[in-house]
Design a protein around this motif. Structure first.
Motif, PDB file in Angstrom:
ATOM      1  N   MET A  58       1.098  -0.851   0.052  1.00  0.00           N
ATOM      2  CA  MET A  58       0.089   0.324   0.151  1.00  0.00           C
ATOM      3  C   MET A  58       0.812   1.316   0.312  1.00  0.00           C
ATOM      4  O   MET A  58       1.679   1.385   0.652  1.00  0.00           O
ATOM      5  N   TRP A  59       0.903   2.457  -1.177  1.00  0.00           N
ATOM      6  CA  TRP A  59       1.061   3.687  -0.578  1.00  0.00           C
ATOM      7  C   TRP A  59       0.150   4.764  -0.444  1.00  0.00           C
ATOM      8  O   TRP A  59      -0.910   4.399  -1.650  1.00  0.00           O
ATOM      9  N   THR A  60       0.224   5.101   0.559  1.00  0.00           N
ATOM     10  CA  THR A  60      -0.478   6.098   0.835  1.00  0.00           C
ATOM     11  C   THR A  60      -0.028   7.424   0.944  1.00  0.00           C
ATOM     12  O   THR A  60       1.286   7.849   1.030  1.00  0.00           O
ATOM     13  N   SER A  61      -0.431   8.740   0.697  1.00  0.00           N
ATOM     14  CA  SER A  61      -0.453   9.900   0.436  1.00  0.00           C
ATOM     15  C   SER A  61      -1.187  10.205   2.054  1.00  0.00           C
ATOM     16  O   SER A  61      -2.672  10.497   1.806  1.00  0.00           O
ATOM     17  N   LEU A  62      -0.463  11.815   2.119  1.00  0.00           N
ATOM     18  CA  LEU A  62      -2.000  12.570   3.134  1.00  0.00           C
ATOM     19  C   LEU A  62      -3.170  13.222   2.823  1.00  0.00           C
ATOM     20  O   LEU A  62      -3.855  13.403   3.142  1.00  0.00           O
ATOM     21  N   GLU A  63      -2.249  13.492   1.240  1.00  0.00           N
ATOM     22  CA  GLU A  63      -4.393  13.846   0.916  1.00  0.00           C
ATOM     23  C   GLU A  63      -5.731  12.889   0.459  1.00  0.00           C
ATOM     24  O   GLU A  63      -6.074  13.114  -0.044  1.00  0.00           O
TER      25      GLU A  63
ATOM     26  N   VAL B 222      -7.111  15.381   8.328  1.00  0.00           N
ATOM     27  CA  VAL B 222      -6.431  16.603   8.250  1.00  0.00           C
ATOM     28  C   VAL B 222      -5.972  17.630   9.084  1.00  0.00           C
ATOM     29  O   VAL B 222      -4.607  17.416   9.532  1.00  0.00           O
ATOM     30  N   TYR B 223      -7.038  17.963   9.487  1.00  0.00           N
ATOM     31  CA  TYR B 223      -6.152  19.424  10.265  1.00  0.00           C
ATOM     32  C   TYR B 223      -6.132  18.865  11.440  1.00  0.00           C
ATOM     33  O   TYR B 223      -5.197  19.625  12.786  1.00  0.00           O
ATOM     34  N   PRO B 224      -6.922  18.348  12.293  1.00  0.00           N
ATOM     35  CA  PRO B 224      -6.175  17.547  13.683  1.00  0.00           C
ATOM     36  C   PRO B 224      -5.139  16.925  13.517  1.00  0.00           C
ATOM     37  O   PRO B 224      -3.785  17.429  14.352  1.00  0.00           O
ATOM     38  N   LEU B 225      -4.246  16.234  12.677  1.00  0.00           N
ATOM     39  CA  LEU B 225      -3.025  15.853  12.394  1.00  0.00           C
ATOM     40  C   LEU B 225      -2.202  16.736  11.861  1.00  0.00           C
ATOM     41  O   LEU B 225      -0.740  16.760  12.468  1.00  0.00           O
TER      42      LEU B 225
ATOM     43  N   LEU C 168       0.772  17.849   1.202  1.00  0.00           N
ATOM     44  CA  LEU C 168       0.333  16.284   2.720  1.00  0.00           C
ATOM     45  C   LEU C 168       1.158  15.290   1.339  1.00  0.00           C
ATOM     46  O   LEU C 168       0.895  14.504   1.433  1.00  0.00           O
ATOM     47  N   LYS C 169       1.035  15.616  -0.351  1.00  0.00           N
ATOM     48  CA  LYS C 169       1.134  14.994  -1.209  1.00  0.00           C
ATOM     49  C   LYS C 169       2.334  14.079  -0.896  1.00  0.00           C
ATOM     50  O   LYS C 169       2.786  13.719  -1.550  1.00  0.00           O
ATOM     51  N   ASP C 170       3.872  15.432  -0.690  1.00  0.00           N
ATOM     52  CA  ASP C 170       4.772  15.050  -0.400  1.00  0.00           C
ATOM     53  C   ASP C 170       4.798  14.149   1.451  1.00  0.00           C
ATOM     54  O   ASP C 170       5.950  14.605   1.469  1.00  0.00           O
ATOM     55  N   VAL C 171       4.128  13.621   2.311  1.00  0.00           N
ATOM     56  CA  VAL C 171       3.781  13.377   3.311  1.00  0.00           C
ATOM     57  C   VAL C 171       3.411  11.916   3.121  1.00  0.00           C
ATOM     58  O   VAL C 171       2.203  11.460   2.833  1.00  0.00           O
TER      59      VAL C 171
END
Length: 507
Positions: A205-210, A217-220, A230-233
Motif C-alpha cells: 500500500m502506497w498512501t499520501s496525506l492527500e 487532516v486538520y487535527p493531524l 500533503l502529497k509529499d507526506v
C-alpha cells in the motif's frame, strides 16, 4: 438469491487462475492519493484456493455458492472454476486499488486477457439484472453496475465509483482517459509506483496525506506551517500473511521539508528504551506501551505547535507543566487493565520530585468548588484527586478519581489505587515472547487481542457473522514497534501458529 453488485470484486477473486495490449498498469490515475497492489495469486494459495494444496471441498463449496447467485449460468461458472482464464481476467497478475484526493473517488484495476470472454461473463451478469447493457464511447466499452462504472478495453478492466453519489455514467469520460494513458502518462511512470513494485508482499500500500478528508487532516496538522504539502507526506506499507501471524511493515517517505523538520526534532527529544518497566507488570497485562523521552526538550517540541502551547497555557488545571516535563528523563510507560480496559497506570522516570509542589496550588481551586472537587495528601509527595465531573477541570465528563505521586524515582498517575503498590507474582512482561524486542526501540506497544471473543456472544449468531467473529476470537496479540521513530513494524499473532490467517478467515 441473486448476488448483489458489490459482490463482483469478490466474484472476480474466485475466478483467479493461471497480446499486444498496452500495459494495464498505465491506467492507474496519475493523481492518485493511494495505490494498493494486491497479489491475489499468493493470497489464494494461502487461502487454499489454488496451487498443489488447493482445498477441493472449499472450491466446490464456493462454486456452488456462485451458481446459486447466478441462476442458469452453470456451464460458464464451471468453465471458469476449471480454468480461470475463461473469465477474460488475469488475476495471476497483481490487482490494483486506487483512490483520489480526499478519497472522493476510488476504483479497482485488473488486467484483461480476453475481451470476448469478459463480455460473455458480463452478458451473464446482465441476464441476472446485475449490470446494464455494454455500451461503447470515448474509446472504451462500459456498463453500469449498481453505483459503479465498469469500463474496459482490450488490456485493462476498471471498476470505479465516487462517494458523492454521482451517476456512474458521469465517470465514463474520466475512466476512458485512464484507459487511454500511454507509457509514462499515469501513476505507473512515477518513482512512487516503482517503490510499490520493488516490494514483496501479499498487499503493498502506497498512501499520501492527500487521501484523508480535510476534517481528518486538520487535527493531524493543526498548528503546522501552511507550507506543508500533503502529497509529499507518504508511506509505503507491506502486508504479508504468514503462518500464525500477519506482518505489516510501514516505511515513511517524507519529501516535505516542514514535516521532515518536525520528524528530525522528534528524534532529538526521544531516545532508546531501556526497558525499566518490563518487570513492573505481569505477563497478562492487556495493554502496555513504552517510550523514552527527554522531558524538557520534549515539552519545548510540543509547544512549537501553537494548539498544544495554548492548551498548556490556558489549562483549567493550574499546574506548572514545564516543571513536570522537565523532571522526566528516561522511560515512560502506560498500562491498561481491568474490565473493558478502563483501569490504567502511567509511569515516568524522573530526576527530581520538586515539581510535585505545584499540586499544592490545586487545593485552593478545590476549596472553591463547594465539594465538587477534592484534593488531599495521599502520602509523601503524593495526592488523591476526586471530582464528581471531570469536565469541571478540563477532563472527560463523569466522576473521576486519580492518584498522583512520585515513588522510587518514578512519577505515577492512576485511576486505581491498588495498582500503585502492585507486585508481579510470577512471569512479567519481560518473559513474554516479544519481551526481548523492547530494549533499544524508540516506541513499543502490545495489546492483547484474545479478549475480543469475550466481547461477543457467538451462541446466538449463525453464518458469516458468527464465522467472522470466531476468527477475531482466534487472535492472540498485537505488537507495534519502531526502532528509528519513522519506520514501523506491526505483528498480529494468531493463537494457532500453524495456520495462515487468510485460510482461517475463509474457512
Amino acid at each position: 438469491m441473486k448476488l448483489k453488485c458489490l459482490y463482483i470484486p469478490a466474484l472476480a477473486f474466485l475466478m483467479a487462475a493461471c497480446g499486444n495490449a498496452p500495459d494495464y498498469r498505465n491506467a492507474i490515475p496519475a493523481k492518485s492519493a493511494a495505490v494498493v497492489a494486491v497479489d491475489l495469486n499468493s493470497m489464494s494459495e494461502k487461502m487454499g484456493l489454488s496451487g498443489e494444496k488447493a482445498d477441493k471441498a472449499l472450491l466446490d463449496k464456493l462454486e456452488n455458492m456462485v451458481k446459486s447467485g447466478l441462476t442458469g449460468s452453470d456451464a460458464l461458472i464451471e468453465r471458469i472454476f476449471d480454468d480461470g482464464s475463461e473469465s477474460g481476467l488475469a488475476l495471476k497478475n497483481k490487482v490494483y486499488l486506487f483512490a483520489g484526493e480526499q478519497a472522493k473517488m476510488g476504483g479497482l484495476l485488473i488486467k484483461v486477457t480476453d475481451r470476448s470472454k469478459l463480455e460473455e461473463l458480463l452478458e451473464v451478469l446482465k441476464k441476472q439484472q446485475l449490470c446494464s447493457d455494454v455500451k461503447e464511447s470515448d474509446g472504451c466499452r462500459w456498463a453500469i453496475l449498481g453505483e459503479w462504472l465498469l469500463a474496459y478495453n482490450k488490456g485493462a478492466f476498471v471498476l470505479v465509483a465516487d462517494n458523492k453519489g454521482s451517476n456512474p455514467e458521469s465517470l465514463v469520460r474520466q475512466a476512458s482517459m485512464w484507459l487511454r494513458q500511454k507509457e509514462g502518462e499515469g501513476f505507473s511512470a512515477t518513482e512512487d509506483f516503482k517503490s510499490i513494485e520493488s516490494k514483496n508482499g501479499d498487499v503493498v500500500m502506497w498512501t499520501s496525506l492527500e487521501l484523508l478528508p480535510q476534517e481528518a487532516v486538520y487535527p493531524l496538522t493543526m498548528g503546522v506551517s501552511a507550507e506543508l504539502k500533503l502529497k509529499d507526506v507518504k508511506a509505503l506499507s507491506v502486508v504479508d500473511f504468514q503462518n500464525g501471524k500477519t506482518v505489516i511493515d510501514i516505511e515513511t517517505m517524507i519529501a516535505d521539508k516542514v514535516m521532515k523538520d518536525i520528524l528530525d526534532k522528534k528524534q532529538q527529544v526521544t531516545s532508546n528504551i531501556k526497558g525499566s518497566y518490563l518487570d513492573l507488570f505481569p505477563s497478562n497485562t492487556p495493554f502496555w506501551a513504552t517510550a523514552n523521552i527527554k522531558g524538557g526538550e520534549f515539552y519545548n517540541f510540543l509547544c512549537e505547535n501553537p494548539a498544544m502551547r495554548r492548551y498548556f497555557e490556558n489549562s483549567m488545571i493550574p499546574l506548572d507543566f514545564r516543571s513536570i516535563f522537565s523532571s522526566i528523563s528516561g522511560d515512560v510507560a502506560l498500562a491498561m487493565s481491568g474490565p473493558e480496559g478502563k483501569e490504567f497506570i502511567a509511569y515516568a522516570d524522573v530526576n527530581s520530585d520538586s515539581f510535585m509542589n505545584s499540586f499544592e496550588r490545586l487545593k485552593a481551586m478545590a476549596a472553591m468548588s463547594g465539594g465538587q472537587v477534592v484534593l488531599k495528601n495521599y502520602a509523601d509527595k503524593a495526592y488523591e484527586f476526586k471530582t464528581i465531573d471531570g469536565g469541571l477541570v478540563g477532563l472527560s465528563s463523569g466522576p473521576k478519581s486519580l492518584w498522583i505521586g512520585v515513588k522510587d524515582g518514578r512519577f505515577y498517575i492512576t485511576n486505581k489505587e491498588s495498582l500503585i503498590d502492585r507486585r508481579v507474582l510470577g512471569l512479567s512482561l519481560r518473559n513474554c515472547k516479544w519481551g526481548d524486542r523492547v530494549v533499544g526501540q524508540r516506541f513499543f506497544m502490545v495489546s492483547d487481542l484474545s479478549s475480543l471473543n469475550r466481547l461477543f456472544d457467538l451462541k446466538h449468531l449463525e453464518g458469516t457473522m458468527a464465522s467472522v467473529l470466531a476468527f477475531f476470537g482466534g487472535l492472540d496479540y498485537l505488537t507495534v514497534e519502531t526502532g528509528d521513530g519513522n519506520n514501523v513494524h506491526i505483528e498480529i499473532l494468531m493463537k494457532d501458529n500453524n495456520k495462515n490467517p487468510l485460510a482461517t478467515l475463509l474457512n
